[in-house]
Design a protein around this motif. Sequence first.
Motif, mmCIF file in Angstrom:
data_model
loop_
_atom_site.group_PDB
_atom_site.id
_atom_site.type_symbol
_atom_site.label_atom_id
_atom_site.label_comp_id
_atom_site.label_asym_id
_atom_site.label_seq_id
_atom_site.Cartn_x
_atom_site.Cartn_y
_atom_site.Cartn_z
ATOM 1 N N LEU A 214 1.011 -1.276 -0.072
ATOM 2 C CA LEU A 214 0.018 0.063 0.089
ATOM 3 C C LEU A 214 0.909 1.286 0.206
ATOM 4 C CD1 LEU A 214 -2.930 0.840 0.066
ATOM 5 C CD2 LEU A 214 -2.614 0.957 2.649
ATOM 6 N N PRO A 215 0.821 2.132 -1.184
ATOM 7 C CA PRO A 215 1.773 3.151 -0.998
ATOM 8 C C PRO A 215 1.237 4.216 -0.059
ATOM 9 C CG PRO A 215 0.497 2.760 -3.178
ATOM 10 C CD PRO A 215 -0.110 2.072 -2.321
ATOM 11 N N ALA A 216 2.337 4.966 0.075
ATOM 12 C CA ALA A 216 1.988 6.333 0.966
ATOM 13 C C ALA A 216 1.131 7.023 0.020
ATOM 14 C CB ALA A 216 3.445 7.057 1.380
ATOM 15 N N GLN A 217 0.157 7.817 0.590
ATOM 16 C CA GLN A 217 -0.779 8.372 -0.148
ATOM 17 C C GLN A 217 -0.096 9.382 -1.047
ATOM 18 O OE1 GLN A 217 -4.457 8.833 -0.011
ATOM 19 N NE2 GLN A 217 -3.737 9.742 -1.834
ATOM 20 N N PHE A 218 1.127 10.208 -0.585
ATOM 21 C CA PHE A 218 1.610 11.257 -1.417
ATOM 22 C C PHE A 218 2.022 10.691 -2.768
ATOM 23 C CE2 PHE A 218 5.436 9.843 0.323
ATOM 24 C CZ PHE A 218 6.589 9.785 -0.771
ATOM 25 N N SER A 219 2.324 9.526 -2.720
ATOM 26 C CA SER A 219 3.119 8.998 -4.049
ATOM 27 C C SER A 219 2.097 8.809 -5.035
ATOM 28 C CB SER A 219 3.863 7.718 -3.749
ATOM 29 O OG SER A 219 3.165 6.412 -3.112
ATOM 30 N N PHE B 93 8.639 5.419 -0.120
ATOM 31 C CA PHE B 93 8.560 5.377 -1.481
ATOM 32 C C PHE B 93 9.841 5.343 -2.324
ATOM 33 C CE2 PHE B 93 8.841 7.530 -5.749
ATOM 34 C CZ PHE B 93 7.669 6.742 -6.208
ATOM 35 N N VAL B 94 10.037 4.155 -3.095
ATOM 36 C CA VAL B 94 11.148 3.827 -3.887
ATOM 37 C C VAL B 94 10.722 3.470 -5.233
ATOM 38 C CG1 VAL B 94 13.065 2.475 -4.146
ATOM 39 C CG2 VAL B 94 12.459 2.840 -1.833
ATOM 40 N N LEU B 95 11.387 4.317 -6.212
ATOM 41 C CA LEU B 95 10.998 3.959 -7.545
ATOM 42 C C LEU B 95 12.360 3.497 -8.223
ATOM 43 C CD1 LEU B 95 9.293 4.509 -10.132
ATOM 44 C CD2 LEU B 95 10.854 6.456 -10.628
ATOM 45 N N THR B 96 11.990 2.186 -8.987
ATOM 46 C CA THR B 96 12.955 1.364 -9.400
ATOM 47 C C THR B 96 12.794 1.346 -10.713
ATOM 48 O OG1 THR B 96 14.202 -0.794 -9.383
ATOM 49 C CG2 THR B 96 11.969 -0.653 -8.930
ATOM 50 N N ARG B 97 13.912 1.329 -11.487
ATOM 51 C CA ARG B 97 13.957 1.189 -13.037
ATOM 52 C C ARG B 97 13.948 -0.563 -13.244
ATOM 53 N NH1 ARG B 97 17.917 4.115 -17.048
ATOM 54 N NH2 ARG B 97 19.263 2.256 -16.539
ATOM 55 N N SER B 98 14.988 -1.379 -12.723
ATOM 56 C CA SER B 98 14.838 -2.770 -12.833
ATOM 57 C C SER B 98 14.073 -3.398 -11.940
ATOM 58 C CB SER B 98 16.449 -3.124 -12.588
ATOM 59 O OG SER B 98 16.604 -4.529 -12.821
#
Lengths: 544, 974
Positions: free
Chosen positions: B370-375, B588-593
């Motif tokens: 469940l993501p943080a709301q802001f994301s 929140f972590v964005l990944t490319r791989s």
Amino acid sequence: MVSWLLFLLPLSVTAAGGRPKLVGVHPSALSKYTPSKSNSWTCLDGSKQISWDAVNDDYCDCSDGSDEPGTSACSNSRFWCQNNGHIGAYIPSSRVGDGLCEPDCCDGSDELSGVCKDSCKEVGEAYRKKREAELKIQRTGAKIRSTYIAFAHKEKKRLEDLAVSLLKQIAVKEKEVEKLREHAERTESLSQAALEHKKQSPLYQSLLNHKKALQSLKREQKKHADRERQLGDVLDALRRGYNPNYQDMAVLEAVRGWEELAGLPHINDVKKGEGEEGEAVEETRAPKLEEPVDDDLWTADELDNELDDLLQTDYTALLLDHEEHINAPTEDSILFKLTSYLPEDWLPHYEAWKDGFVEWLDTLGVVRSENHAASSESTRAQQILSEATAELNRLKSEQAQAESGVTKIFHPEHFGTRGEWKKLDNTCIELNFGDYDYELCLFNEAKQKPTRGGTNFSLGKFKSWNPDATPGSPEYYKKQVYQNGARCWNGPERSVVVLLSCGTENAVTSVQELEKCEYQYTATSPALCTPPEEDNGNKNRDEL
Amino acid sequence: MWARSFLGIVTLVLVVQDAAAFKAHDFKTCSQSGFCRRGRALAQRAQEAKSSWTSPYSIEPTSVVLEEGAVVKAGVKSSLYPEINFGLEVRIQEDGVVRVRMDEASGLHKRYDEAASWALISNPVTSRSVKWTVGKKDIRAVYGTKKDIEVVISYQPLQVTLYRNGKEQVVVNGQGLLHMEHFRKKPEPPAPKTEGSEEQTVIEPPNPRAWFEGDKEDDLWEETFGTWTDSKPKGPESLSVDINFPNHGFVYGIPQHATRLALPSTKGESPTFTDPYRLYNADVFEYLASSPVSLYGSIPLMHAHSEDSTVAVFHLVGSETWIDVSHDSEKSTQTHWVSESGILDLFILPGPTPDEVFAQYARLTGTPVLPAQFSLGYHQCRWNYVSSEDVRTVNKRFDEEDIPMDVLWLDIEYSPDHKYFIWNEKTFPDPVEMINDVAATGRKMVVIVDPHLKRDSSYPVFEKAKELGVLVKPKGGEGEYEGWCWPGSSSWVDFFNPGAWDWWKSLFKPYQLEGGAWSWTQSTEDVHIWNDMNEPSVFNGPEITMPKDNVHHGGWEHRDIHNINGMLYSNLTWQALAVRSDPPKRPFVLTRSFFAGSQRFGAMWTGDNLGTWEHMAVGVKMVLANSIAGLSFAGSDVGGFFGNPDPEMLVRWYQVGAFAPFFRAHAHIDTKRREPYLLASPHKDIVYSILRLRYAMLPVWYTAFRETTVTGVPILRPQYIVFPKDKNGFDIDDQYYIGSSGLLVKPVTQKDVTETNVYLSDDQIYYDYFSFATYRGTPKGKHITVPAALHQIPLFIRGGSIVSTRERPRRASSRMAYDPFTLRVALSKDDTAKGDLYLDDGETYTHQQGQYVWRQFVAEKNKKGGKGIRISSTDLGKLKPTEAVEGAPGLTTYDPKNVYAKTLEDRNVRVEKFIVLGLKNKPKSVKVEETGEELAWDYIPGAASTDKKGGMAATLIIKDPKVKITSDWSVLIL
């Protein structure tokens, strides 16, 4: 978070509850917010009649949002913060009741009571202090600015005087030129026919052809030299920018080849040097070794420097010199040399006789000779005329410049309506940032200069003031645009936008490359510091 | 980020105007990859041999052993190498999933068998009830609630088949392409020829295995690509397996590829692609918009679908894998999977519905977090915001324009020499103040931290990694691998090494650590992280990544774990952020791989796309493909990373982005700035309205996320998931439903469009979200033409849905926590509707302790009195406490008075408006049932939900019923 919530709990009020009915309404608009006798109210755009209870009830009824000045219900309304003790301000409805204490709303009226304290006293205090400091700068700046304006007036006077005096000089010169022209035309008409004949000489024609050929060669050579230089720049960029660890052999070979050709050290060695010693190894393309030249041929240097002189030769004069020279041996003949054998007393007679005799021979076609004196006199006259004309033109352009200078000084699109910028024409200021000094010569050019030496890059030439504002408006002078700087390789031409503000010094305060090769300078100048008194009218209106 | 500047420079210098900048020669085709070539050649021989082909692999009947639970173990032999032993293990899990494992027994080396430990959330529970029956030719098990599933393991040749109702669903080794190359000794090079031996001819005996393996060895040992040579110290160890779906004509999944959702064929008659789909995480510069080439992430999960059933296979392998897809007929699919190393660990997911497949896969690899709301708000990114002043200015500009935005991003240029964590003191002299200034407007920041560490003794992160000995090692396993990336010479942390974990987690602490170790004191809890380049991207490596013979923890080669590598990086970063605060907050972590399981660690995006219409369109399909493989939290860069989109394209891209779970605008450093406020009218106003629409719909997105965190059913649902029996929808991948909300959207991804075609699968009424125009589907499906000019988004509410929105634009999602709701009640043709709404604090993990609100709204014919419509709110939390949130096993009851719910109640969070669509008649009265209070309303006559003729829907707007979101209530429309 939790403690904050606990703090809220006892309040337990609805979003609109516990607040004055007409919260968020500007005092001057309060009169529009009165219920009708039937306790109804009409949206300010007249679109709808609603119950008075529906005003500020946290539900958006009116399409113009006018029924909810004090809540966030209408997305298109705004909320007035009275900010007693400070300056009142509008905030968009999206900020009402969002749990954040808006800096613009120091009285905290935009939030439920208890969320934000009324900090207008402190905020107002701080604002006034800040404002005072700004005013101080503004006043100091304004004083400097007034010297700029005074300078502009003086400069205007100077230029006007100059223009007048130049006009006088021009008048004198024009007469002189007129006289000279008449004289030259007279002398020239004598020699013109003869000269035309001489110009038919194959030698002269061939000379002209040589000249054309040389000029063409020169043009081509310049084209190639430019091309070579550009290729060199591209290859330099490749050499510095490529990733040596990326094993692209084609790139590596190109770099190596270029280094050898240009006499550069291998870039990896240079980088190592930088790493270890912290200073860059000297990096200049070694000048190509002078190739040995055949004995009589010109060296590259001579080609660079003397070809232009050669091409500027006055061929007509040369033709005449040539004639003189060719005819000289005839004078060596006994007839011309006789003088040396004649007693001095005889000489005047002899000369008279000789001229007559030669003229006679000439008429007979025995001796083809020119009246040398006439033709060289014509050339001299032409020369004097052209010198005088050049001087006249110079005076005229100087005069025109002076006059346009006068117009520009107080022209809104140049040095401002009061001429306050004239003083700063071509004033250079700079800021060091990172590895570069960023120079700005106002009204002239912006440059990027590597602090450790190397090529300067033009970031652009002065183009205009703020293109998005009306000339003469205060906004207009807060921005300058410099364009057509050196082209970024693989990118646009460099350009600069200068954001200006009032300050006691002319200084660049920051430089950012917001987009590739597009720079933003911020700078201060006293020229923007209007005396606070002048502003007051505007300010007061703003603050209402 | 991109792949990347120096490549770009090289490209531009050498080929100034290269139309297709994709550098095909940087990446292998199947024919350039030894094991893929061998695998395809094997398939070719089988095809040529036709019916005479038989798999050499068989079970030794005497070796069959049944173990406790539904586990069968058996020895397997290959007739090619009788001396080599293989072990097979097949187990049936509690939920009916069949797990097939095969490994070489006591081989010369050990095959990599740890992929499951990274991808699976836990060891799956084996069924206690299913029983195997051992026969003479096979082993069988029948199970399922209707006893409709049968698994058959045939001995000779070895074959595993899953049947449902007697129909073959999944057949493993049906084509006889199973081949596990055993470990062998490298043959001694032939002795140097002695003098006089020239004339001797060595007569080689005919190779008895040539019919299967080919008659000559092909790249078994050293293998060269470009200037790189892979030493392959263990020699050949590839794994080939064919998987047939004899009764399924459509396959989906195996992201990430830039192609259609229904995978086009790569073999057979006139295949779309000539190379197999490749799974080998790669940083592909300016990738093509239609290609089977591998991209940044890999999930070896494939759905097979027909009108009868949906099944899936999850081929859990972390090495490079190539997959051929072909169709014998329209109704069947053959696939062939060739991997470079690793054991066979294959999960057969029996379905039979898409939802069950999702549940089965979620039980293996987990559901999205469940993501943080802001994301879920709008992310504003650019390579690069160049200074803290720049950041403040952009933040201010959004406020000046009164447009919402949640996150400002910093790409790599914040760090000097790309030493991540470290701020450039000249351009970012006051990072903490800058972050706090952004946070003061209710927003967050995301800062990039890439996995390559600059080899610089003054860089504390590199120094510590070196000291700990946790850097990836070069071939041979000694020292530190050095490669080239943004910072120049770099090394990579080996996250397979547990010794790196605690240290990595400590780095993100925004405060000084006890003992003085380095941590990111120049950050705050408002900073979240972007993990890029984690394929890993290595500029001077083979195929822009690490050499396969690099060595990781445990002595495993990079080839074994390559596709898992990126996931481990975002996993550890995720953990680091979760523990940096007490109590923990959702990171929140964005990944490319990514890999199977990456959904547990945040969001992904489709990498460095191009600003073209083709990329915009394929981006939608890629996000759908990721979604069905578990990665719901996905999106594409709005605007396209490369290039300068014109205003029309940018507007359309915002429309695409606003309907993706992850919504970020991003741009390459060479592009012009393109923040929304830089547009001119009308484009600017359209984009503003799109942003506001996204924010209004945040409750829809958040509620959809709750569902996927529990069920694994993706948020974006293509037709085949929602209408699995409607074959007309199986190949549709340009429109989709959002969660269970009933919203159907078709983003326009073409130029100059004024109308578009939308497919309706069912006999139901659909309402245009904006205009309330009605469209009626038919039982056989129907294509409708709808307006789609630049300012219009084809967005529909399916009749029978209640959609909750928050219509007050705020500068950031955090500012909407107590805003009232608008409910759109879209009546079905039967005059009913329902929808749910999930809320929690959007920030912490207290929802796992029951601090949430989960409501159901139902509209139905009023039973009391039998007239009118009754809209009511009930407490789903109370009704289904165990199904409410994921990660809360002990949560069996729900307290409606929990602290969070109490806060909403105290703040009087309410419904401020109902919009009821499709009423038959103008109401006489609208009131709250409980209080009897009459409500104010407006009615615009129009089409009823039962009408088939279209037109604008009858619309009832109920003004401020003042019913609380936390309470049970009923509103009567009489």
